[in-house]
Scaffold this motif. Structure first.
Motif, PDB file in Angstrom:
ATOM      1  N   THR A 188       0.871  -1.176   0.000  1.00 26.02           N
ATOM      2  CA  THR A 188       0.000   0.000   0.000  1.00 26.02           C
ATOM      3  C   THR A 188       0.906   1.224   0.000  1.00 26.02           C
ATOM      4  OG1 THR A 188      -1.722  -1.183   1.214  1.00 26.02           O
ATOM      5  CG2 THR A 188      -1.791   1.230   1.275  1.00 26.02           C
ATOM      6  N   ILE A 189       0.568   2.224  -0.814  1.00 27.51           N
ATOM      7  CA  ILE A 189       1.499   3.328  -1.054  1.00 27.51           C
ATOM      8  C   ILE A 189       0.827   4.672  -0.843  1.00 27.51           C
ATOM      9  CG2 ILE A 189       2.847   4.491  -2.876  1.00 27.51           C
ATOM     10  CD1 ILE A 189       3.365   1.599  -3.986  1.00 27.51           C
ATOM     11  N   ILE A 190       1.528   5.552  -0.147  1.00 23.53           N
ATOM     12  CA  ILE A 190       1.167   6.970  -0.071  1.00 23.53           C
ATOM     13  C   ILE A 190       2.211   7.728  -0.875  1.00 23.53           C
ATOM     14  CG2 ILE A 190       0.863   8.984   1.425  1.00 23.53           C
ATOM     15  CD1 ILE A 190       0.035   7.068   3.657  1.00 23.53           C
ATOM     16  N   TYR A 191       1.742   8.515  -1.842  1.00 23.64           N
ATOM     17  CA  TYR A 191       2.642   9.134  -2.820  1.00 23.64           C
ATOM     18  C   TYR A 191       2.411  10.635  -2.853  1.00 23.64           C
ATOM     19  CZ  TYR A 191       5.180   9.580  -7.271  1.00 23.64           C
ATOM     20  OH  TYR A 191       6.088   9.918  -8.246  1.00 23.64           O
ATOM     21  N   THR A 192       3.464  11.411  -2.575  1.00 25.83           N
ATOM     22  CA  THR A 192       3.354  12.862  -2.707  1.00 25.83           C
ATOM     23  C   THR A 192       4.203  13.322  -3.878  1.00 25.83           C
ATOM     24  OG1 THR A 192       5.224  13.680  -1.392  1.00 25.83           O
ATOM     25  CG2 THR A 192       3.286  12.934  -0.180  1.00 25.83           C
ATOM     26  N   SER A 193       3.689  14.272  -4.621  1.00 29.95           N
ATOM     27  CA  SER A 193       4.429  14.797  -5.771  1.00 29.95           C
ATOM     28  C   SER A 193       3.805  16.112  -6.211  1.00 29.95           C
ATOM     29  CB  SER A 193       4.385  13.807  -6.940  1.00 29.95           C
ATOM     30  OG  SER A 193       5.056  14.328  -8.069  1.00 29.95           O
ATOM     31  N   HIS A 194       4.621  16.967  -6.836  1.00 25.10           N
ATOM     32  CA  HIS A 194       4.099  18.157  -7.497  1.00 25.10           C
ATOM     33  C   HIS A 194       3.925  17.914  -8.994  1.00 25.10           C
ATOM     34  CE1 HIS A 194       5.502  20.330  -3.793  1.00 25.10           C
ATOM     35  NE2 HIS A 194       4.345  20.925  -4.013  1.00 25.10           N
ATOM     36  N   TYR A 195       4.262  16.699  -9.450  1.00 24.44           N
ATOM     37  CA  TYR A 195       4.084  16.348 -10.850  1.00 24.44           C
ATOM     38  C   TYR A 195       2.715  15.689 -11.013  1.00 24.44           C
ATOM     39  CZ  TYR A 195       9.160  17.044 -11.052  1.00 24.44           C
ATOM     40  OH  TYR A 195      10.416  17.563 -10.959  1.00 24.44           O
ATOM     41  N   MET A 196       1.735  16.478 -11.438  1.00 20.31           N
ATOM     42  CA  MET A 196       0.358  15.995 -11.471  1.00 20.31           C
ATOM     43  C   MET A 196       0.164  14.848 -12.458  1.00 20.31           C
ATOM     44  SD  MET A 196      -1.188  17.742  -9.193  1.00 20.31           S
ATOM     45  CE  MET A 196      -0.509  19.030  -8.157  1.00 20.31           C
ATOM     46  N   GLU A 197       0.936  14.847 -13.541  1.00 17.09           N
ATOM     47  CA  GLU A 197       0.776  13.766 -14.511  1.00 17.09           C
ATOM     48  C   GLU A 197       1.201  12.434 -13.905  1.00 17.09           C
ATOM     49  OE1 GLU A 197       4.902  15.448 -15.202  1.00 17.09           O
ATOM     50  OE2 GLU A 197       2.917  16.196 -14.677  1.00 17.09           O
ATOM     51  N   GLU A 198       2.184  12.447 -12.996  1.00 16.13           N
ATOM     52  CA  GLU A 198       2.579  11.223 -12.297  1.00 16.13           C
ATOM     53  C   GLU A 198       1.432  10.710 -11.430  1.00 16.13           C
ATOM     54  OE1 GLU A 198       7.361  12.072 -11.631  1.00 16.13           O
ATOM     55  OE2 GLU A 198       6.049  11.777  -9.923  1.00 16.13           O
ATOM     56  N   VAL A 199       0.811  11.632 -10.714  1.00 16.24           N
ATOM     57  CA  VAL A 199      -0.273  11.255  -9.813  1.00 16.24           C
ATOM     58  C   VAL A 199      -1.441  10.670 -10.611  1.00 16.24           C
ATOM     59  CG1 VAL A 199      -1.930  12.118  -8.119  1.00 16.24           C
ATOM     60  CG2 VAL A 199       0.426  12.967  -8.115  1.00 16.24           C
ATOM     61  N   GLU A 200      -1.763  11.283 -11.752  1.00 18.72           N
ATOM     62  CA  GLU A 200      -2.842  10.756 -12.593  1.00 18.72           C
ATOM     63  C   GLU A 200      -2.514   9.357 -13.086  1.00 18.72           C
ATOM     64  OE1 GLU A 200      -5.553  12.928 -15.026  1.00 18.72           O
ATOM     65  OE2 GLU A 200      -4.221  14.668 -15.006  1.00 18.72           O
ATOM     66  N   GLU A 201      -1.236   9.129 -13.415  1.00 18.92           N
ATOM     67  CA  GLU A 201      -0.818   7.832 -13.947  1.00 18.92           C
ATOM     68  C   GLU A 201      -0.832   6.754 -12.865  1.00 18.92           C
ATOM     69  OE1 GLU A 201       3.224   5.704 -15.713  1.00 18.92           O
ATOM     70  OE2 GLU A 201       3.030   7.881 -15.802  1.00 18.92           O
ATOM     71  N   LEU A 202      -0.394   7.101 -11.659  1.00 15.95           N
ATOM     72  CA  LEU A 202      -0.154   6.115 -10.620  1.00 15.95           C
ATOM     73  C   LEU A 202      -1.323   5.866  -9.685  1.00 15.95           C
ATOM     74  CD1 LEU A 202       3.417   6.887  -9.190  1.00 15.95           C
ATOM     75  CD2 LEU A 202       2.718   4.834 -10.404  1.00 15.95           C
ATOM     76  N   CYS A 203      -1.969   6.934  -9.239  1.00 19.27           N
ATOM     77  CA  CYS A 203      -2.768   6.870  -8.014  1.00 19.27           C
ATOM     78  C   CYS A 203      -4.203   6.430  -8.262  1.00 19.27           C
ATOM     79  CB  CYS A 203      -2.738   8.225  -7.310  1.00 19.27           C
ATOM     80  SG  CYS A 203      -1.060   8.683  -6.789  1.00 19.27           S
ATOM     81  N   THR A 204      -4.662   5.538  -7.399  1.00 23.74           N
ATOM     82  CA  THR A 204      -6.039   5.078  -7.471  1.00 23.74           C
ATOM     83  C   THR A 204      -6.996   6.078  -6.837  1.00 23.74           C
ATOM     84  OG1 THR A 204      -5.611   3.807  -5.450  1.00 23.74           O
ATOM     85  CG2 THR A 204      -5.448   2.634  -7.535  1.00 23.74           C
ATOM     86  N   ARG A 205      -6.457   6.919  -5.935  1.00 24.39           N
ATOM     87  CA  ARG A 205      -7.269   7.950  -5.285  1.00 24.39           C
ATOM     88  C   ARG A 205      -6.370   9.117  -4.916  1.00 24.39           C
ATOM     89  NH1 ARG A 205      -9.264   8.583   0.154  1.00 24.39           N
ATOM     90  NH2 ARG A 205      -8.171   6.675   0.732  1.00 24.39           N
ATOM     91  N   VAL A 206      -6.969  10.304  -4.853  1.00 29.26           N
ATOM     92  CA  VAL A 206      -6.203  11.523  -4.585  1.00 29.26           C
ATOM     93  C   VAL A 206      -6.854  12.293  -3.442  1.00 29.26           C
ATOM     94  CG1 VAL A 206      -5.435  13.745  -5.537  1.00 29.26           C
ATOM     95  CG2 VAL A 206      -5.452  11.703  -6.992  1.00 29.26           C
ATOM     96  N   VAL A 207      -6.020  12.759  -2.515  1.00 31.96           N
ATOM     97  CA  VAL A 207      -6.465  13.677  -1.463  1.00 31.96           C
ATOM     98  C   VAL A 207      -5.671  14.968  -1.612  1.00 31.96           C
ATOM     99  CG1 VAL A 207      -6.419  14.141   1.020  1.00 31.96           C
ATOM    100  CG2 VAL A 207      -7.219  11.924   0.176  1.00 31.96           C
ATOM    101  N   ILE A 208      -6.366  16.091  -1.618  1.00 34.22           N
ATOM    102  CA  ILE A 208      -5.708  17.395  -1.702  1.00 34.22           C
ATOM    103  C   ILE A 208      -5.821  18.083  -0.352  1.00 34.22           C
ATOM    104  CG2 ILE A 208      -5.672  19.663  -2.830  1.00 34.22           C
ATOM    105  CD1 ILE A 208      -6.810  18.354  -5.321  1.00 34.22           C
ATOM    106  N   MET A 209      -4.651  18.488   0.181  1.00 33.30           N
ATOM    107  CA  MET A 209      -4.596  19.246   1.426  1.00 33.30           C
ATOM    108  C   MET A 209      -4.383  20.712   1.124  1.00 33.30           C
ATOM    109  SD  MET A 209      -2.237  17.167   4.173  1.00 33.30           S
ATOM    110  CE  MET A 209      -2.723  18.269   5.519  1.00 33.30           C
ATOM    111  N   ASP A 210      -4.955  21.563   1.937  1.00 32.33           N
ATOM    112  CA  ASP A 210      -4.654  22.993   1.875  1.00 32.33           C
ATOM    113  C   ASP A 210      -4.949  23.599   3.236  1.00 32.33           C
ATOM    114  OD1 ASP A 210      -3.656  25.234   0.678  1.00 32.33           O
ATOM    115  OD2 ASP A 210      -5.538  25.817  -0.279  1.00 32.33           O
TER     116      ASP A 210
END
Length: 316
Positions: A188-210
């Motif tokens: 199970t993986i938690i992935y942080t990145s500023h490269y949005m195309e990577e996140v779209e390619e890899l991640c099954t779900r996305v959480v945005i913090m602000d």
């Protein structure tokens, strides 16, 4: 139902008067690749440090593998791998010795540790470099060494913090493919990145913090569906008239148009076959047109819509 590998409930962390994490909650299910996104200063790093019990926090509860996390929970920590943005290896040790050292923090059986180290080197493509010192490695190889050190003990939960920063496209591709493979093998993986195309390619779900809060949660498709602008169409229309522009505005799902020289930019808020409908309208009215392009929203569009477009970095 999938097991909850990570559960963060109502997490609050203050630094003096600054509220870094503001009643943040998150669940990560077994087998997920969760993308944790946020602008600089959003609270991502603080949250991860609290998750790992590297920081105390003011309020909330964190459970990992169904157990309450604490600084002395070494049985839990032994099942977690961490790959930080800043490469953290020992310069005086070889590639093999580095991986062996970090694996040895969790695996005491020498025979099993040797097997795990060799598998980690093979997995990251570093076997032929195992006698090299870190200073002899390229940036991409250093990143892969960083990953090998973090995953050699075969953790069930792996946290990747910007693992592809400043690497060449080949190394980046190798890292992303490696992460997918680890996930298929059960991590199970938690992935942080500023490269949005990577996140779209890899991640099954996305959480945005602000501002320390969980402000968006869903798949990439679900998050993009929240945008008003669902399609942007650009058409070269040198013979356009005010009447034609008004006609385009009346087409179903068109909510905004903008003229740039000979081009018209058309924003649509949903629907299918928007381009077909617009070109049919132009053809039916004998309006010649040139170059045509259409663009669907990206995760980057969602990120900017939610967190704003202003720069967050400021001089101290």
């Amino acid at each position: 139902m999938s097991e909850k590998i990570v559960k963060i409930e109502n997490l609050v962390k203050r630094y003096g008067d600054k509220l870094a994490v503001d009643h943040f909650s998150l669940e990560v299910e077994e087998g997920e690749i969760l993308g944790l996104l946020g602008p600089n200063g959003s609270g991502k790093t603080t949250t991860i440090n609290c998750l790992l019990s590297l920081l105390t926090f003011d309020k909330g509860e964190i459970t990992i593998f169904g157990e309450k996390m604490a600084p002395d929970k070494y049985d839990i920590k032994s099942k977690i791998g961490v790959v930080l943005q800043n490469v953290a290896v020992i310069e005086t040790l070889t590639v093999y010795e580095n991986v062996d050292f970090f694996c040895g923090l969790y695996i005491t059986d020498k025979k099993l540790r040797k097997q795990y180290v060799e598998e980690a080197l093979e997995f990251t493509g570093l076997t032929e470099y195992k006698k090299y010192k870190p200073r002899k490695l390229s940036g991409g190889l250093l990143r892969r060494l960083n990953i090998a050190c973090g995953i050699a003990h075969k953790p069930k939960l792996i946290i990747f913090d910007e693992p592809t920063v400043a690497v060449d496209p080949q190394s980046r591709n190798a890292i992303l493919e490696g992460i997918k493979k680890m996930n298929k093998q059960g991590a199970t993986i938690i992935y942080t990145s500023h490269y949005m195309e990577e996140v779209e390619e890899l991640c099954t779900r996305v959480v945005i913090m602000d501002h320390g809060k969980n402000v968006a949660n869903g798949t990439s498709a679900e998050l993009k569906a929240t945008l008003m602008n669902r399609e942007t169409i650009r058409i070269s229309l040198p013979g356009k008239s005010e009447k034609i522009i008004e006609g385009i505005k009346e087409i179903n799902h068109v909510y905004k148009t903008k003229e740039e020289g000979d081009d018209i930019i058309i924003n649509c808020n949903g629907g299918e076959h928007n381009l077909v409908h617009i070109l049919s309208y132009l053809t039916d009215n004998n309006v010649p047109f040139g170059r045509v392009s259409t663009e669907l929203p990206t995760l980057n569009d969602v990120f900017l819509e939610i967190t704003g477009k202003e720069l967050r970095d400021k001089c101290s």
